[in-house]
Enzyme design. Structure first.
Site, PDB file in Angstrom:
ATOM      1  N   ASP A 252       0.620  -1.460  -0.119  1.00 44.34           N
ATOM      2  CA  ASP A 252      -0.167  -0.183   0.219  1.00 44.34           C
ATOM      3  C   ASP A 252       1.207   1.342  -0.029  1.00 44.34           C
ATOM      4  O   ASP A 252       2.299   1.686  -0.116  1.00 44.34           O
ATOM      5  CB  ASP A 252      -0.630   0.073   1.616  1.00 44.34           C
ATOM      6  CG  ASP A 252      -0.386  -0.307   2.505  1.00 44.34           C
ATOM      7  OD1 ASP A 252       0.664   0.354   3.050  1.00 44.34           O
ATOM      8  OD2 ASP A 252      -0.275  -1.092   3.596  1.00 44.34           O
TER       9      ASP A 252
ATOM     10  N   LYS B 116      -4.270   0.027  -3.126  1.00 44.21           N
ATOM     11  CA  LYS B 116      -5.372  -0.459  -2.825  1.00 44.21           C
ATOM     12  C   LYS B 116      -6.911   0.348  -1.934  1.00 44.21           C
ATOM     13  O   LYS B 116      -6.212   1.485  -1.441  1.00 44.21           O
ATOM     14  CB  LYS B 116      -5.218  -1.652  -1.511  1.00 44.21           C
ATOM     15  CG  LYS B 116      -4.466  -1.420  -0.621  1.00 44.21           C
ATOM     16  CD  LYS B 116      -4.130  -2.245   0.731  1.00 44.21           C
ATOM     17  CE  LYS B 116      -3.443  -1.502   1.667  1.00 44.21           C
ATOM     18  NZ  LYS B 116      -3.566  -3.338   2.636  1.00 44.21           N
TER      19      LYS B 116
ATOM     20  N   ASP C 111       6.437  -5.919   4.134  1.00 42.06           N
ATOM     21  CA  ASP C 111       5.250  -4.662   4.993  1.00 42.06           C
ATOM     22  C   ASP C 111       5.200  -4.933   6.866  1.00 42.06           C
ATOM     23  O   ASP C 111       6.374  -6.473   7.279  1.00 42.06           O
ATOM     24  CB  ASP C 111       3.577  -4.903   4.781  1.00 42.06           C
ATOM     25  CG  ASP C 111       2.794  -4.075   5.357  1.00 42.06           C
ATOM     26  OD1 ASP C 111       2.993  -3.606   5.691  1.00 42.06           O
ATOM     27  OD2 ASP C 111       1.410  -4.337   4.943  1.00 42.06           O
TER      28      ASP C 111
ATOM     29  N   ASP D 168      -2.346  -9.481   9.041  1.00 44.63           N
ATOM     30  CA  ASP D 168      -3.331 -10.148  10.238  1.00 44.63           C
ATOM     31  C   ASP D 168      -4.368 -11.201   9.819  1.00 44.63           C
ATOM     32  O   ASP D 168      -3.922 -12.385  10.111  1.00 44.63           O
ATOM     33  CB  ASP D 168      -4.260  -9.384  10.496  1.00 44.63           C
ATOM     34  CG  ASP D 168      -5.291  -9.114  11.803  1.00 44.63           C
ATOM     35  OD1 ASP D 168      -5.095 -10.394  12.266  1.00 44.63           O
ATOM     36  OD2 ASP D 168      -5.599  -8.216  12.214  1.00 44.63           O
ATOM     37  N   THR D 169      -5.271 -10.742   8.491  1.00 45.44           N
ATOM     38  CA  THR D 169      -5.459 -12.422   8.319  1.00 45.44           C
ATOM     39  C   THR D 169      -5.309 -12.931   7.419  1.00 45.44           C
ATOM     40  O   THR D 169      -5.810 -14.356   6.326  1.00 45.44           O
ATOM     41  CB  THR D 169      -7.340 -12.139   8.031  1.00 45.44           C
ATOM     42  OG1 THR D 169      -7.383 -11.087   7.531  1.00 45.44           O
ATOM     43  CG2 THR D 169      -8.108 -11.507   9.314  1.00 45.44           C
TER      44      THR D 169
ATOM     45  N   GLY E 112      -5.549 -12.348   4.131  1.00 47.50           N
ATOM     46  CA  GLY E 112      -6.375 -11.761   3.113  1.00 47.50           C
ATOM     47  C   GLY E 112      -6.239  -9.947   1.856  1.00 47.50           C
ATOM     48  O   GLY E 112      -5.860 -10.174   0.700  1.00 47.50           O
ATOM     49  N   THR E 113      -5.379  -9.632   2.484  1.00 53.10           N
ATOM     50  CA  THR E 113      -4.607  -8.063   1.895  1.00 53.10           C
ATOM     51  C   THR E 113      -3.372  -8.691   0.802  1.00 53.10           C
ATOM     52  O   THR E 113      -3.169  -8.795   0.048  1.00 53.10           O
ATOM     53  CB  THR E 113      -4.678  -7.217   2.312  1.00 53.10           C
ATOM     54  OG1 THR E 113      -6.004  -6.690   2.892  1.00 53.10           O
ATOM     55  CG2 THR E 113      -4.203  -6.210   1.093  1.00 53.10           C
TER      56      THR E 113
END
Length: 338
Positions: free
Chosen positions: A181, A204, A230, A234-235, A237-238
């Protein structure tokens, strides 16, 4: 009362393996036993936290090793209560070693009537009697300014650079660093400079937290081995979606180097099934069994750099020297060499 000539380490329950690894490294460096201070950090039946330190700490230079990772509230309270116990036991100085600083994503008011939780946590830490903080890759660099006490923010990028130069030594010319990002460009640029690689950005747009509406790749990734950089996953997904988009734009393979492996919910399953060839994280957060057994997740130890940083703080030496490759390579004892 006379004090010992060595720093003293104590740990909560958040990441005991890392605390023990740091103690082992410091023992090796100092040639003296620097095991963790004997203490108990337990719960009453109603889940209140109780701390008892079994060793004398009067006049000692104390280092509490405790990331405030999931469960963030419990681990944060353990840190604060341990600090209070040490302060009331007349410790000379208390340094909080917080490898992963929780609540860092709430570093500004993004909307009306929202908190700045990172500042609140900083106030609580300073009020508990902690006099210095040592952490790694704060989500937002300005959080250092939330504290009225010294903060040493270590960076994972020098360690990642050593690992990348080992893993991709035969085709470094094909490597491209990618920021997932716009906000992470400074972090990605720092790593790109270290390995002399070009930089690309994934732009994004979120509809709401945890969901990504669309992604655009800024820069030509055709034929490149792309490395997404990064501070936390976390999850996932991104991250997994970004890897797909990068491949669609012509990259030959995608890897990711992430400092803090939060790995909530479906993260491990997503990474395992993703198009990424590898995800490299550090052990700032204690990895779960599923993370350790995932075939395409690799964990880099942070104990060497934290151990050296603690010794530098204790001896009054520079911590920023650990950002330089000539200083860091010996700390990792050739782990990323040749």
């Amino acid at each position: 009362m006379p004090t010992t000539s060595e720093p003293k380490l104590i740990s909560g329950n958040a990441n005991m393996p890392l605390a023990k690894a740091i103690a082992r490294r410091m023992t090796m460096h100092r040639g003296a036993n620097l095991g963790l201070v004997d203490a108990r950090v337990e719960r009453f039946n109603d889940q209140e936290i109780f701390v008892e330190v079994y060793e004398n700490v009067r006049g000692e230079d104390m280092f509490i090793i405790q990331p405030t990772s999931n469960p963030a509230n419990d681990n944060l309270m353990e840190l604060l209560i341990m600090a209070d116990a040490l302060k009331r036991s007349s410790a000379k100085r208390i340094t909080a070693v917080i490898p992963y600083f929780g609540y860092a994503r709430q570093d500004r008011r993004s909307k009306a009537r929202t908190p700045i939780s990172a500042k609140l946590v900083a106030n609580m830490i300073a009020q508990s009697g902690i006099e210095r903080v040592l952490t790694m890759d704060l989500h937002a660099a300005q959080i250092q300014g939330f504290f009225d006490i010294p903060v040493d923010n270590l960076y994972a990028s020098p360690v990642f650079a050593l690992d990348i130069m080992k893993q991709f030594k035969d085709n470094l010319d094909d490597v491209m660093i990618v920021s997932p990002d716009v906000g992470g460009v400074a972090r990605a640029r720092e790593l790109a400079k270290r390995i002399n690689a070009p930089l690309s950005i994934v732009d994004k747009r979120r509809e709401k937290p945890g969901e990504v509406a669309e992604m655009t790749v800024i820069g030509d990734v055709t034929g490149k081995k792309c490395i997404i950089v990064d501070d936390m996953c976390d999850t996932a997904g991104t991250l997994c979606k970004a890897a797909e988009v990068i491949l669609e734009h012509g990259a030959t393979e995608v890897h990711a180097y992430i400092t803090h492996g939060v790995m909530s919910g479906p993260a491990v399953d997503r990474v395992t099934k993703s198009v990424m060839k590898s995800l490299v994280i550090t052990d700032t957060i204690a990895p779960s069994e599923s993370v350790q057994s995932a075939p395409n997740i690799r964990i880099i130890p942070t104990a060497p750099v934290f151990a050296q940083a603690i010794l530098n703080i204790w001896q009054g030496n520079s911590v920023s020297s650990l950002f330089e490759t000539p200083t860091l390579e010996p700390v990792y004892e050739g782990q990323f060499g040749g």
